[in-house]
Design an enzyme around this catalytic site. Structure first.
Site, PDB file in Angstrom:
ATOM      1  N   TYR A  17      10.273  83.694 -46.434  1.00 33.09           N
ATOM      2  CA  TYR A  17      10.454  84.892 -47.772  1.00 33.09           C
ATOM      3  C   TYR A  17       9.338  84.636 -48.713  1.00 33.09           C
ATOM      4  CZ  TYR A  17      14.957  84.983 -44.869  1.00 33.09           C
ATOM      5  OH  TYR A  17      15.618  85.705 -43.915  1.00 33.09           O
ATOM      6  N   TYR A 144      26.298  84.221 -43.151  1.00 27.49           N
ATOM      7  CA  TYR A 144      24.612  84.094 -42.960  1.00 27.49           C
ATOM      8  C   TYR A 144      24.836  83.674 -40.968  1.00 27.49           C
ATOM      9  CZ  TYR A 144      20.027  83.649 -41.468  1.00 27.49           C
ATOM     10  OH  TYR A 144      18.645  83.122 -41.677  1.00 27.49           O
ATOM     11  N   ASP A 245      29.848  80.655 -34.858  1.00 19.73           N
ATOM     12  CA  ASP A 245      28.478  80.194 -35.493  1.00 19.73           C
ATOM     13  C   ASP A 245      27.996  78.537 -35.409  1.00 19.73           C
ATOM     14  OD1 ASP A 245      25.275  79.900 -36.150  1.00 19.73           O
ATOM     15  OD2 ASP A 245      26.059  81.413 -37.122  1.00 19.73           O
ATOM     16  N   LYS A 274      19.047  74.501 -34.611  1.00 23.18           N
ATOM     17  CA  LYS A 274      19.273  73.824 -35.483  1.00 23.18           C
ATOM     18  C   LYS A 274      18.567  72.566 -34.790  1.00 23.18           C
ATOM     19  CE  LYS A 274      19.644  75.993 -39.185  1.00 23.18           C
ATOM     20  NZ  LYS A 274      18.536  76.550 -39.895  1.00 23.18           N
TER      21      LYS A 274
END
Length: 429
Positions: A17, A144, A245, A274
């Site tokens: 980003y 997200y 999620d 993660k």
């Protein structure tokens, strides 16, 4: 690391980003140990990010290092098609044992976004095998789920970093974001928007996909566990799959091993990533029930149509096995509980700052939401000068430190946040 190296980096290397024409400054890290990142000039920064939720045991952990060194001498990689190996079998056995029942079939993949893609493909292929044309997903605003195309299609199209792609992605269904807070009372009215969408589109919906308890990069919002109980009940009633999620929340971050445990529910499909390898290697896992797996396998294709090149990578699996072994020791529960107490106490003063809209804490997550977006470059520079590594974005300054962080290290992080919110020059107005 030379000035030429850094100049090359700014000219040629895209960071997450970040613009290629006006890149944000980068800070050269040469090593990391415990909860500290060591810069090329010798400065040591207390890490408040766990490298984006991942390095839960800190850096250079001897158990993780030993597991990977041992595995690399045997084989670092081998294809998973038609081949299996002990690290993958051990990992999947651990995951089946520790995740909520009845999850028992495991698909290993490369990253969190891919785990979500796999979950969505499972849901679509499940309904295809049952002969029903269900192709839409129901999810929350402010959610997200990743950066790949399928994952982006279940991120909030208006209030997320993926709003640019609105109109290019499949049109899914977005219920209002939960308003009943984790630390507040349950409000029955919170369910109205979700229930209306479910009633209107029940025959189109392949699955509900949510981030349990904590909405991550979509706003770091923490919502009431009653939501999960209600959604599970509705999905059961309607015969719709539920995807959880837990890429960000899995493996203890919220104070429970998995965030679903706050409501004592189990999804039909679970996404993990993660922290799976303790932040050492990229690896993810998507787990599902025997019923979902067998329905897919008995469909027209006769198999699940997905297979990444690096699926079941032995080196990553070895790292994951070592990370899960550390968690199995049980120390993480007290560590996370202690972090939560300290975050609540030491971030409380931020509530009084004019630039602060809200402060919220759960487990090893501390969030300061500001009234104005942060000036990323200026605030990042300030944090580095304070000897800490905190990566804010939008209107969020948040902490998610490694579980092994010492109280004095965490105090440096919270002190830096409290100082930052007192200075209006760090915010865009």
């Amino acid at each position: 690391m030379t000035t030429d190296d850094l100049a090359f980096d700014q000219r040629h290397i895209w960071h997450p980003y970040t613009s290629m024409t006006s890149p944000l400054p980068v800070y050269p890290v040469v090593s990391a140990e415990g909860c500290e990142l060591i810069l090329s000039d010798g400065r040591r920064l207390v890490d408040g990010m766990s490298s984006w939720w991942a390095a839960i045991h800190g850096y250079n952990h001897p158990q993780l290092n030993a597991a990977m060194k041992s595995q690399i001498d045997a084989m670092s990689h081998v294809m998973f098609g038609g081949i299996t190996h002990a690290p993958a079998i051990e990992l999947c056995r651990k995951l089946v044992a520790m995740t909520p029942q009845p999850l028992e079939c495991v698909f290993l993949a490369d990253s969190g976004s891919v785990a979500v893609e796999v979950a969505m493909k499972m849901a679509l292929q499940y309904w295809q095998a049952k002969g029903e044309a269900r192709q839409r997903f129901l999810t929350f605003r402010n959610g997200y789920h990743g950066d790949t195309f399928g994952a982006m299609s279940v991120c909030d199209p208006d209030n997320s970093m993926h709003s640019l792609w609105k109109g290019y992605l499949p049109e899914n269904l977005f219920a209002p974001a939960p308003q009943s807070r984790m630390d507040g009372e349950w409000d029955e009215r919170d369910m109205v928007g979700f229930a209306r969408l479910m009633a209107a589109h029940r025959h189109e919906i392949a699955a509900v996909i949510i981030e349990p308890i904590v909405q991550g990069a979509g706003g770091m919002r923490m919502y009431h566990p009653e939501w999960l109980k209600r959604i599970r009940k509705i999905c059961d009633r309607e015969g719709i799959l539920l995807i959880a999620d837990e890429i960000a929340t899995g493996f203890g971050r919220t104070g429970k091993l998995f965030a679903c445990e706050h409501a004592e529910i189990a999804p039909d499909i679970l996404c993990l990533g993660k922290a799976l390898t303790g932040g050492t290697m990229t690896l993810s896992a998507t787990l599902t029930t025997r019923e979902v797996a067998e329905t897919i396998s008995n469909g027209e294709a006769g198999c699940f149509m997905h297979g990444p090149t690096f699926m079941g990578n032995p080196l990553a699996c070895a790292a994951a096995n070592a990370s899960l072994a550390i968690l199995e020791s049980g120390d993480w529960q007290q560590q996370v509980a202690d972090i939560e107490v300290q975050l609540r106490e030491q971030l409380a003063p931020a509530r009084d700052a004019e630039m602060v809209a809200d402060v919220r804490v759960l487990g090893a997550i501390g969030v300061v939401e500001t009234t104005h977006p942060v000036n990323m470059a200026a605030l990042q520079k300030f944090f580095v000068e304070q000897g800490v590594w905190i990566r804010p974005f939008g209107k969020l300054i948040y902490l998610m430190p490694p579980y092994i962080i010492l109280p004095q290290q965490l105090q440096r992080l919270t002190a830096a946040v409290n100082r930052a919110v007192q200075d209006e020059t760090f915010f865009c107005q």
